[in-house]
Design a protein around this motif. Structure first.
Motif, PDB file in Angstrom:
ATOM      1  N   SER A  21      -7.151 -12.781 -24.820  1.00 17.87           N
ATOM      2  CA  SER A  21      -7.817 -13.249 -23.597  1.00 17.87           C
ATOM      3  C   SER A  21      -6.819 -13.425 -22.461  1.00 17.87           C
ATOM      4  O   SER A  21      -7.105 -13.063 -21.313  1.00 17.87           O
ATOM      5  N   ALA A  25      -6.828 -11.361 -19.027  1.00 17.28           N
ATOM      6  CA  ALA A  25      -6.888 -12.094 -17.758  1.00 17.28           C
ATOM      7  C   ALA A  25      -5.821 -11.595 -16.790  1.00 17.28           C
ATOM      8  O   ALA A  25      -6.046 -11.563 -15.577  1.00 17.28           O
ATOM      9  N   SER A  29      -9.529  -9.646 -12.221  1.00 13.81           N
ATOM     10  CA  SER A  29      -9.596 -10.422 -10.986  1.00 13.81           C
ATOM     11  C   SER A  29     -11.031 -10.895 -10.790  1.00 13.81           C
ATOM     12  O   SER A  29     -11.957 -10.430 -11.457  1.00 13.81           O
ATOM     13  N   LYS A  31     -14.475 -12.728 -10.897  1.00 19.60           N
ATOM     14  CA  LYS A  31     -15.286 -13.331 -11.960  1.00 19.60           C
ATOM     15  C   LYS A  31     -14.773 -12.961 -13.347  1.00 19.60           C
ATOM     16  O   LYS A  31     -14.746 -13.794 -14.268  1.00 19.60           O
ATOM     17  N   GLU A  32     -14.326 -11.718 -13.523  1.00 23.70           N
ATOM     18  CA  GLU A  32     -13.823 -11.274 -14.821  1.00 23.70           C
ATOM     19  C   GLU A  32     -12.596 -12.096 -15.234  1.00 23.70           C
ATOM     20  O   GLU A  32     -12.454 -12.479 -16.398  1.00 23.70           O
ATOM     21  N   PHE A  33     -11.719 -12.400 -14.279  1.00 23.02           N
ATOM     22  CA  PHE A  33     -10.544 -13.230 -14.555  1.00 23.02           C
ATOM     23  C   PHE A  33     -10.956 -14.589 -15.125  1.00 23.02           C
ATOM     24  O   PHE A  33     -10.422 -15.044 -16.119  1.00 23.02           O
ATOM     25  N   TRP A  34     -11.926 -15.229 -14.470  1.00 25.11           N
ATOM     26  CA  TRP A  34     -12.372 -16.549 -14.910  1.00 25.11           C
ATOM     27  C   TRP A  34     -13.065 -16.489 -16.263  1.00 25.11           C
ATOM     28  O   TRP A  34     -12.920 -17.407 -17.078  1.00 25.11           O
ATOM     29  N   LEU A  35     -13.794 -15.426 -16.542  1.00 23.65           N
ATOM     30  CA  LEU A  35     -14.428 -15.280 -17.858  1.00 23.65           C
ATOM     31  C   LEU A  35     -13.380 -15.153 -18.960  1.00 23.65           C
ATOM     32  O   LEU A  35     -13.533 -15.743 -20.042  1.00 23.65           O
ATOM     33  N   TRP A  36     -12.299 -14.418 -18.687  1.00 24.44           N
ATOM     34  CA  TRP A  36     -11.231 -14.308 -19.683  1.00 24.44           C
ATOM     35  C   TRP A  36     -10.521 -15.645 -19.881  1.00 24.44           C
ATOM     36  O   TRP A  36     -10.129 -15.990 -20.997  1.00 24.44           O
ATOM     37  N   LEU A  37     -10.357 -16.423 -18.802  1.00 27.30           N
ATOM     38  CA  LEU A  37      -9.739 -17.745 -18.956  1.00 27.30           C
ATOM     39  C   LEU A  37     -10.640 -18.689 -19.746  1.00 27.30           C
ATOM     40  O   LEU A  37     -10.153 -19.492 -20.549  1.00 27.30           O
ATOM     41  N   ILE A  38     -11.938 -18.600 -19.539  1.00 28.17           N
ATOM     42  CA  ILE A  38     -12.878 -19.406 -20.325  1.00 28.17           C
ATOM     43  C   ILE A  38     -12.805 -18.980 -21.790  1.00 28.17           C
ATOM     44  O   ILE A  38     -12.784 -19.823 -22.697  1.00 28.17           O
TER      45      ILE A  38
END
Length: 114
Positions: A21, A25, A29, A31-38
């Motif tokens: 993940s 990340a 960049s 929304k995809e970045f934040w989904l990987w951080l979640i």
């Protein structure tokens, strides 16, 4: 194989999940970045909880053995996923040392058996 070993193996798989993940990340960049951080946060929580559970109870795995096996499962899984997901190189020496890691993990499980 006791439930603690099963929990430890699953925890190691989630360790692979949190490492991958983070790698994903780095290449994302928005929304995809934040989904990987979640995904990272969820995998870390599950992985750590399962490590914790594997070290307790009636058939507790000793902390040194549990941590070494958990880390090795995560390391092997991360290398294999790196090869598949990030096109990392497959060389003789990488595979050789990955094999020695797997053999060592199996050895730890054997000598730690009840």
């Amino acid at each position: 194989m006791s439930i603690n070993w099963i929990l430890l193996i699953i925890g190691g798989i989630f360790e692979t999940g949190f490492a991958i993940s983070l790698g994903k990340a780095q290449h994302a960049s928005g929304k995809e970045f934040w989904l990987w951080l979640i995904s990272f946060a969820v995998c870390v929580c599950i992985s750590m909880f399962l490590l914790f559970k594997a070290m307790g109870g009636d058939k507790a795995i000793p902390v040194g053995t549990a941590y070494a096996v958990w880390g090795a499962i995560g390391a092997v899984g991360t290398v294999l996923m790196g090869i598949l997901s990030f096109k990392e190189p497959v060389t003789f020496w990488r595979m050789f040392f990955l094999s020695t890691l797997v053999i060592s993990v199996i050895g730890l499980q054997v000598v730690s058996a009840d």
